[in-house]
Enzyme design. Structure first.
Site, PDB file in Angstrom:
ATOM      1  N   ALA A  36      -3.122  -1.725  -9.014  1.00  0.00           N
ATOM      2  CA  ALA A  36      -3.918  -2.457  -9.998  1.00  0.00           C
ATOM      3  C   ALA A  36      -4.137  -3.863  -9.460  1.00  0.00           C
ATOM      4  CB  ALA A  36      -3.169  -2.497 -11.321  1.00  0.00           C
ATOM      5  N   GLY A  94      -0.814   1.349  -8.876  1.00  0.00           N
ATOM      6  CA  GLY A  94      -1.950   2.075  -9.439  1.00  0.00           C
ATOM      7  C   GLY A  94      -2.662   2.956  -8.419  1.00  0.00           C
ATOM      8  N   GLU A 142       6.076  -1.804  -8.527  1.00  0.00           N
ATOM      9  CA  GLU A 142       5.899  -2.669  -9.699  1.00  0.00           C
ATOM     10  C   GLU A 142       7.135  -3.482 -10.065  1.00  0.00           C
ATOM     11  OE1 GLU A 142       4.643   0.386  -9.436  1.00  0.00           O
ATOM     12  OE2 GLU A 142       2.638   0.462 -10.317  1.00  0.00           O
TER      13      GLU A 142
HETATM   14  N1  CAA Z   1      -4.116  -6.804  -6.405  1.00  0.00           N
HETATM   15  C1  CAA Z   1      -4.927  -7.818  -6.035  1.00  0.00           C
HETATM   16  N2  CAA Z   1      -5.141  -8.169  -4.761  1.00  0.00           N
HETATM   17  C2  CAA Z   1      -4.517  -7.440  -3.809  1.00  0.00           C
HETATM   18  C3  CAA Z   1      -3.665  -6.370  -4.109  1.00  0.00           C
HETATM   19  C4  CAA Z   1      -3.483  -6.046  -5.487  1.00  0.00           C
HETATM   20  N3  CAA Z   1      -2.719  -5.020  -5.879  1.00  0.00           N
HETATM   21  N4  CAA Z   1      -3.170  -5.860  -2.958  1.00  0.00           N
HETATM   22  C5  CAA Z   1      -3.715  -6.589  -1.956  1.00  0.00           C
HETATM   23  N5  CAA Z   1      -4.534  -7.533  -2.472  1.00  0.00           N
HETATM   24  C6  CAA Z   1      -5.308  -8.542  -1.735  1.00  0.00           C
HETATM   25  C7  CAA Z   1      -4.407  -9.640  -1.202  1.00  0.00           C
HETATM   26  O1  CAA Z   1      -4.131 -10.601  -2.212  1.00  0.00           O
HETATM   27  C8  CAA Z   1      -5.247 -10.179  -0.063  1.00  0.00           C
HETATM   28  O2  CAA Z   1      -6.257 -11.006  -0.634  1.00  0.00           O
HETATM   29  P1  CAA Z   1      -6.617 -12.435   0.077  1.00  0.00           P
HETATM   30  O3  CAA Z   1      -7.182 -12.033   1.416  1.00  0.00           O
HETATM   31  O4  CAA Z   1      -7.625 -13.009  -0.847  1.00  0.00           O
HETATM   32  O5  CAA Z   1      -5.330 -13.203   0.167  1.00  0.00           O
HETATM   33  C9  CAA Z   1      -5.941  -8.927   0.469  1.00  0.00           C
HETATM   34  O6  CAA Z   1      -5.878  -7.960  -0.574  1.00  0.00           O
HETATM   35  C10 CAA Z   1      -5.232  -8.334   1.683  1.00  0.00           C
HETATM   36  O7  CAA Z   1      -3.862  -8.124   1.355  1.00  0.00           O
HETATM   37  P2  CAA Z   1      -2.624  -8.808   2.134  1.00  0.00           P
HETATM   38  O8  CAA Z   1      -3.079 -10.043   2.809  1.00  0.00           O
HETATM   39  O9  CAA Z   1      -1.490  -8.908   1.179  1.00  0.00           O
HETATM   40  O10 CAA Z   1      -2.365  -7.678   3.227  1.00  0.00           O
HETATM   41  P3  CAA Z   1      -0.983  -7.400   3.978  1.00  0.00           P
HETATM   42  O11 CAA Z   1      -1.318  -6.466   5.076  1.00  0.00           O
HETATM   43  O12 CAA Z   1      -0.264  -8.664   4.293  1.00  0.00           O
HETATM   44  O13 CAA Z   1      -0.096  -6.611   2.881  1.00  0.00           O
HETATM   45  C11 CAA Z   1       0.314  -5.021   1.134  1.00  0.00           C
HETATM   46  C12 CAA Z   1      -0.512  -5.364   2.407  1.00  0.00           C
HETATM   47  C13 CAA Z   1       1.779  -4.788   1.490  1.00  0.00           C
HETATM   48  C14 CAA Z   1      -0.282  -3.729   0.551  1.00  0.00           C
HETATM   49  C15 CAA Z   1       0.186  -6.168   0.121  1.00  0.00           C
HETATM   50  O14 CAA Z   1      -1.188  -6.488  -0.066  1.00  0.00           O
HETATM   51  C16 CAA Z   1       0.775  -5.893  -1.238  1.00  0.00           C
HETATM   52  O15 CAA Z   1       1.974  -5.890  -1.413  1.00  0.00           O
HETATM   53  N6  CAA Z   1      -0.092  -5.638  -2.256  1.00  0.00           N
HETATM   54  C17 CAA Z   1       0.333  -5.424  -3.598  1.00  0.00           C
HETATM   55  C18 CAA Z   1       0.938  -4.037  -3.779  1.00  0.00           C
HETATM   56  C19 CAA Z   1       1.434  -3.883  -5.198  1.00  0.00           C
HETATM   57  O16 CAA Z   1       2.360  -4.538  -5.633  1.00  0.00           O
HETATM   58  N7  CAA Z   1       0.805  -2.947  -5.959  1.00  0.00           N
HETATM   59  C20 CAA Z   1       1.157  -2.709  -7.313  1.00  0.00           C
HETATM   60  C21 CAA Z   1       0.270  -3.511  -8.228  1.00  0.00           C
HETATM   61  S1  CAA Z   1       0.823  -3.501  -9.908  1.00  0.00           S
HETATM   62  C22 CAA Z   1       0.252  -2.072 -10.563  1.00  0.00           C
HETATM   63  O17 CAA Z   1      -0.353  -1.267  -9.885  1.00  0.00           O
HETATM   64  C23 CAA Z   1       0.552  -1.923 -12.026  1.00  0.00           C
HETATM   65  C24 CAA Z   1       0.228  -0.631 -12.636  1.00  0.00           C
HETATM   66  O18 CAA Z   1       0.832   0.391 -12.394  1.00  0.00           O
HETATM   67  C25 CAA Z   1      -0.776  -0.595 -13.710  1.00  0.00           C
END
Ligand code: CAA
Length: 255
Positions: free
Chosen positions: A63, A109, A132
């Site tokens: 998400a 998500g 999460e």
């Molecule tokens: N939401 C919003 N933006 C996200 C995102 C997310 N879930 N995942 C990645 N992005 C964005 C980053 O913020 C970054 O944006 P900027 O270039 O503007 O800074 C871009 O995508 C590229 O990501 P990274 O620079 O972080 O890439 P990385 O290779 O260093 O890391 C990753 C990759 C490990 C997947 C990392 O992006 C990450 O940890 N993402 C979040 C994963 C996460 O926690 N997902 C769960 C979300 S909560 C949820 O899903 C709730 C639910 O059940 C309803």
């Protein structure tokens, strides 16, 4: 365009196209994909669907954290309820087979979306998990229900509580994905999986999908929505989401 759509000989491929945010699911993506599933369900020319993400780095990284970081409990609950209703339940309850083609990150998500599909084909580069709790929140798009359904309670507990990522071979071994192929072969393998299903009787496929789903209770999904919203009122949630946006490690109070 947030969603690419391609219909070839009865097989509709839907590609979430937001690679700059690793295809994270914001409300616009969810609505667009929801509308596309409705249209596919109503289109007699569509006999099966492959769901995938643009780029090799991510299927969907979850998400959109930036969209909900300042939400309160009520908004958090509505986020989960709306997403489940509009997309995740709709995918699972679609009466045409849905195959998820997963390469790279399928997190939060993103994994929840892959789990809502009926079958999952992954590349050997896939990394899957429900991170999460590392953000101070819990899965809210059905992950607390569908992960134990797919891999059993014990392993699901481990994945949800540790927030760790699983590689493709482990995901295959525990039944989270149905098949793992080299990255370059993923589109063809997902298509072959879908076509091996599509050759069967459409009404029998629809009825089989209904029958399998009838065996699972819906109660847990409602409980997840309540708990997801409640978590938005905590300091852990505020710290976890702010830390992600600021690209720093969270300092959870009381840890
Ligand atoms: N939401 C919003 N933006 C996200 C995102 C997310 N879930 N995942 C990645 N992005 C964005 C980053 O913020 C970054 O944006 P900027 O270039 O503007 O800074 C871009 O995508 C590229 O990501 P990274 O620079 O972080 O890439 P990385 O290779 O260093 O890391 C990753 C990759 C490990 C997947 C990392 O992006 C990450 O940890 N993402 C979040 C994963 C996460 O926690 N997902 C769960 C979300 S909560 C949820 O899903 C709730 C639910 O059940 C309803």
């Amino acid at each position: 365009m947030l969603l690419l759509s391609d219909l070839q000989d009865g097989l509709l491929t839907l590609t979430i196209n937001r690679p700059e945010a690793l295809n994270a699911l914001n409300s616009e993506v969810i609505q667009t994909l929801s509308d596309a599933i409705d249209a596919a369900a109503a289109n007699a020319d569509v006999r099966a669907i492959v769901l995938t993400g643009a780029g090799e780095k991510a299927f969907v990284a979850g998400a959109d954290i930036k969209e909900f970081a300042d939400f309160n409990g009520e908004q958090g609950k509505e986020l989960a309820a709306r997403g489940q209703r509009l997309l995740f339940d709709k995918v699972e309850q679609c009466r045409k087979p849905v195959v998820a083609a997963v390469s790279g990150f399928a997190l939060g998500g993103g994994l929840e979306l892959a789990m809502a599909a009926h079958v999952r084909v992954a590349s050997d580069t896939a990394r899957m998990g429900l991170p999460e709790v590392s953000l101070g929140v819990i899965p809210g798009y059905g992950g607390t229900q569908r992960l134990p359904q797919l891999i059993g309670k014990g392993k699901a507990m481990e994945l949800i509580l540790t927030a760790r990522m699983m590689k493709a071979d482990e995901a295959l071994a525990c039944g989270l994905v149905n098949q793992v192929v080299p990255l370059a072969e993923l589109p063809a393998a997902a298509e072959a999986m879908a076509r091996s299903i599509m050759k069967n009787a459409p009404t029998a496929l629809a009825t089989a999908l209904d029958a399998v789903l009838a065996g699972y209770s819906r109660e847990g999904f409602a409980a997840e929505i309540e708990s997801f919203g409640a978590q938005f009122e905590t300091e852990d949630f505020k710290e976890g989401t702010q830390a992600f946006i600021a690209k720093r490690k969270p300092q959870f109070p009381g840890r």
